[in-house]
Design a protein around this motif. Sequence first.
Motif, PDB file in Angstrom:
ATOM      1  N   LYS A  31      85.089  32.555  -9.744  1.00 49.31           N
ATOM      2  CA  LYS A  31      84.328  33.796  -9.654  1.00 49.31           C
ATOM      3  C   LYS A  31      82.848  33.580  -9.985  1.00 49.31           C
ATOM      4  O   LYS A  31      82.243  34.318 -10.766  1.00 49.31           O
ATOM      5  CB  LYS A  31      84.950  34.866 -10.543  1.00 49.31           C
ATOM      6  N   LEU A  32      82.279  32.557  -9.362  1.00 52.03           N
ATOM      7  CA  LEU A  32      80.867  32.256  -9.561  1.00 52.03           C
ATOM      8  C   LEU A  32      80.015  33.204  -8.728  1.00 52.03           C
ATOM      9  O   LEU A  32      80.480  33.798  -7.757  1.00 52.03           O
ATOM     10  CB  LEU A  32      80.567  30.805  -9.172  1.00 52.03           C
ATOM     11  N   ASN A  33      78.766  33.325  -9.069  1.00 52.32           N
ATOM     12  CA  ASN A  33      77.833  34.168  -8.344  1.00 52.32           C
ATOM     13  C   ASN A  33      77.542  33.525  -6.995  1.00 52.32           C
ATOM     14  O   ASN A  33      76.961  32.448  -6.923  1.00 52.32           O
ATOM     15  CB  ASN A  33      76.543  34.319  -9.160  1.00 52.32           C
ATOM     16  N   ASP A  34      77.906  34.197  -5.933  1.00 52.50           N
ATOM     17  CA  ASP A  34      77.676  33.635  -4.602  1.00 52.50           C
ATOM     18  C   ASP A  34      76.365  34.099  -3.987  1.00 52.50           C
ATOM     19  O   ASP A  34      76.090  33.863  -2.824  1.00 52.50           O
ATOM     20  CB  ASP A  34      78.844  33.937  -3.665  1.00 52.50           C
ATOM     21  N   GLU A  35      75.539  34.729  -4.782  1.00 59.16           N
ATOM     22  CA  GLU A  35      74.248  35.226  -4.308  1.00 59.16           C
ATOM     23  C   GLU A  35      73.078  34.366  -4.774  1.00 59.16           C
ATOM     24  O   GLU A  35      71.930  34.720  -4.587  1.00 59.16           O
ATOM     25  CB  GLU A  35      74.034  36.675  -4.784  1.00 59.16           C
ATOM     26  N   SER A  36      73.348  33.241  -5.372  1.00 58.78           N
ATOM     27  CA  SER A  36      72.304  32.387  -5.914  1.00 58.78           C
ATOM     28  C   SER A  36      71.453  31.774  -4.808  1.00 58.78           C
ATOM     29  O   SER A  36      71.940  31.447  -3.728  1.00 58.78           O
ATOM     30  CB  SER A  36      72.928  31.261  -6.746  1.00 58.78           C
ATOM     31  N   ASP A  37      70.156  31.611  -5.104  1.00 54.15           N
ATOM     32  CA  ASP A  37      69.238  30.958  -4.174  1.00 54.15           C
ATOM     33  C   ASP A  37      68.961  29.519  -4.585  1.00 54.15           C
ATOM     34  O   ASP A  37      68.065  28.884  -4.033  1.00 54.15           O
ATOM     35  CB  ASP A  37      67.910  31.723  -4.130  1.00 54.15           C
ATOM     36  N   ALA A  38      69.711  29.001  -5.527  1.00 54.34           N
ATOM     37  CA  ALA A  38      69.458  27.661  -6.053  1.00 54.34           C
ATOM     38  C   ALA A  38      69.509  26.584  -4.974  1.00 54.34           C
ATOM     39  O   ALA A  38      68.785  25.591  -5.051  1.00 54.34           O
ATOM     40  CB  ALA A  38      70.448  27.333  -7.173  1.00 54.34           C
ATOM     41  N   ALA A  39      70.320  26.757  -3.960  1.00 51.61           N
ATOM     42  CA  ALA A  39      70.455  25.742  -2.912  1.00 51.61           C
ATOM     43  C   ALA A  39      69.221  25.649  -2.032  1.00 51.61           C
ATOM     44  O   ALA A  39      69.048  24.675  -1.305  1.00 51.61           O
ATOM     45  CB  ALA A  39      71.683  26.034  -2.058  1.00 51.61           C
ATOM     46  N   ASN A  40      68.348  26.639  -2.094  1.00 54.84           N
ATOM     47  CA  ASN A  40      67.155  26.625  -1.252  1.00 54.84           C
ATOM     48  C   ASN A  40      66.207  25.469  -1.571  1.00 54.84           C
ATOM     49  O   ASN A  40      65.332  25.170  -0.774  1.00 54.84           O
ATOM     50  CB  ASN A  40      66.408  27.957  -1.367  1.00 54.84           C
ATOM     51  N   VAL A  41      66.391  24.813  -2.703  1.00 53.44           N
ATOM     52  CA  VAL A  41      65.521  23.687  -3.056  1.00 53.44           C
ATOM     53  C   VAL A  41      65.856  22.442  -2.239  1.00 53.44           C
ATOM     54  O   VAL A  41      65.041  21.519  -2.157  1.00 53.44           O
ATOM     55  CB  VAL A  41      65.592  23.342  -4.568  1.00 53.44           C
ATOM     56  N   PHE A  42      67.034  22.390  -1.623  1.00 55.61           N
ATOM     57  CA  PHE A  42      67.424  21.236  -0.828  1.00 55.61           C
ATOM     58  C   PHE A  42      66.772  21.284   0.546  1.00 55.61           C
ATOM     59  O   PHE A  42      66.687  22.344   1.172  1.00 55.61           O
ATOM     60  CB  PHE A  42      68.953  21.164  -0.683  1.00 55.61           C
ATOM     61  N   LEU A  43      66.299  20.145   1.011  1.00 55.54           N
ATOM     62  CA  LEU A  43      65.626  20.072   2.306  1.00 55.54           C
ATOM     63  C   LEU A  43      66.521  20.506   3.461  1.00 55.54           C
ATOM     64  O   LEU A  43      66.042  21.028   4.460  1.00 55.54           O
ATOM     65  CB  LEU A  43      65.105  18.650   2.549  1.00 55.54           C
ATOM     66  N   ASP A  44      67.824  20.297   3.315  1.00 54.09           N
ATOM     67  CA  ASP A  44      68.750  20.661   4.380  1.00 54.09           C
ATOM     68  C   ASP A  44      69.482  21.976   4.105  1.00 54.09           C
ATOM     69  O   ASP A  44      70.531  22.242   4.666  1.00 54.09           O
ATOM     70  CB  ASP A  44      69.751  19.541   4.620  1.00 54.09           C
ATOM     71  N   SER A  45      68.900  22.821   3.270  1.00 53.30           N
ATOM     72  CA  SER A  45      69.588  24.061   2.885  1.00 53.30           C
ATOM     73  C   SER A  45      69.877  24.970   4.071  1.00 53.30           C
ATOM     74  O   SER A  45      70.842  25.726   4.044  1.00 53.30           O
ATOM     75  CB  SER A  45      68.796  24.821   1.825  1.00 53.30           C
ATOM     76  N   GLU A  46      69.078  24.885   5.122  1.00 53.20           N
ATOM     77  CA  GLU A  46      69.327  25.720   6.301  1.00 53.20           C
ATOM     78  C   GLU A  46      70.601  25.297   7.035  1.00 53.20           C
ATOM     79  O   GLU A  46      71.146  26.056   7.829  1.00 53.20           O
ATOM     80  CB  GLU A  46      68.131  25.711   7.262  1.00 53.20           C
TER      81      GLU A  46
END
Length: 185
Positions: free
Chosen positions: A160-175
């Motif tokens: 039940k983790l927060n699935d709204e996090s933007d933390a992955a946006n730091v990765f170059l391939d996040s798109e």
Amino acid sequence: MSITITQNRVFSESHIKNLNLSKVSRRGLMKKAVSLVLAISLIFSIGAASFAQISDVSTHWAIQEISCLVERGILNGYPDGTFKPDNPMTKVEFYKVINELLGFEETAEVTYLDVKATDWYYENVAKALRAGYINPEELLHPNENITRQEAVRILGMVYKLNDESDAANVFLDSELLLKETKGYI
């Protein structure tokens, strides 16, 4: 003797054996379990048969961790007595690990056309459906290897983790990340 989970945390054989849920914080346990399952899913493979005497791990770097997880019933060997520790993990093998780690016992009706009641993984698929971390669709493709994104999505859901996090946006391939998994990364 131990698997390093993060820079400051270690999940060792003694941690597994002495796990006392009443004394472990939910967040700390969650981090350790998520990290352990990710490490297992990327490194180990399990099979349908009960663990007997594994013949191909005696010189593997993770022999103690493998042995501990096998003794706990979380991982198993193959019918031919091998463990194949460097093989990728299939979807249903990952479901078995999640079900064992989290103690999922209740089952739901399995309606996948490619999962038969006689398959070794049938009960684990039924448990995964009941736990809600997989959805009933027409086909499951149970023997396909699980992807890292699928593993992360499942771990995010069961913990039940927060699935709204933007933390992955730091990765170059996040798109390239799937929308349903991006928040869990």
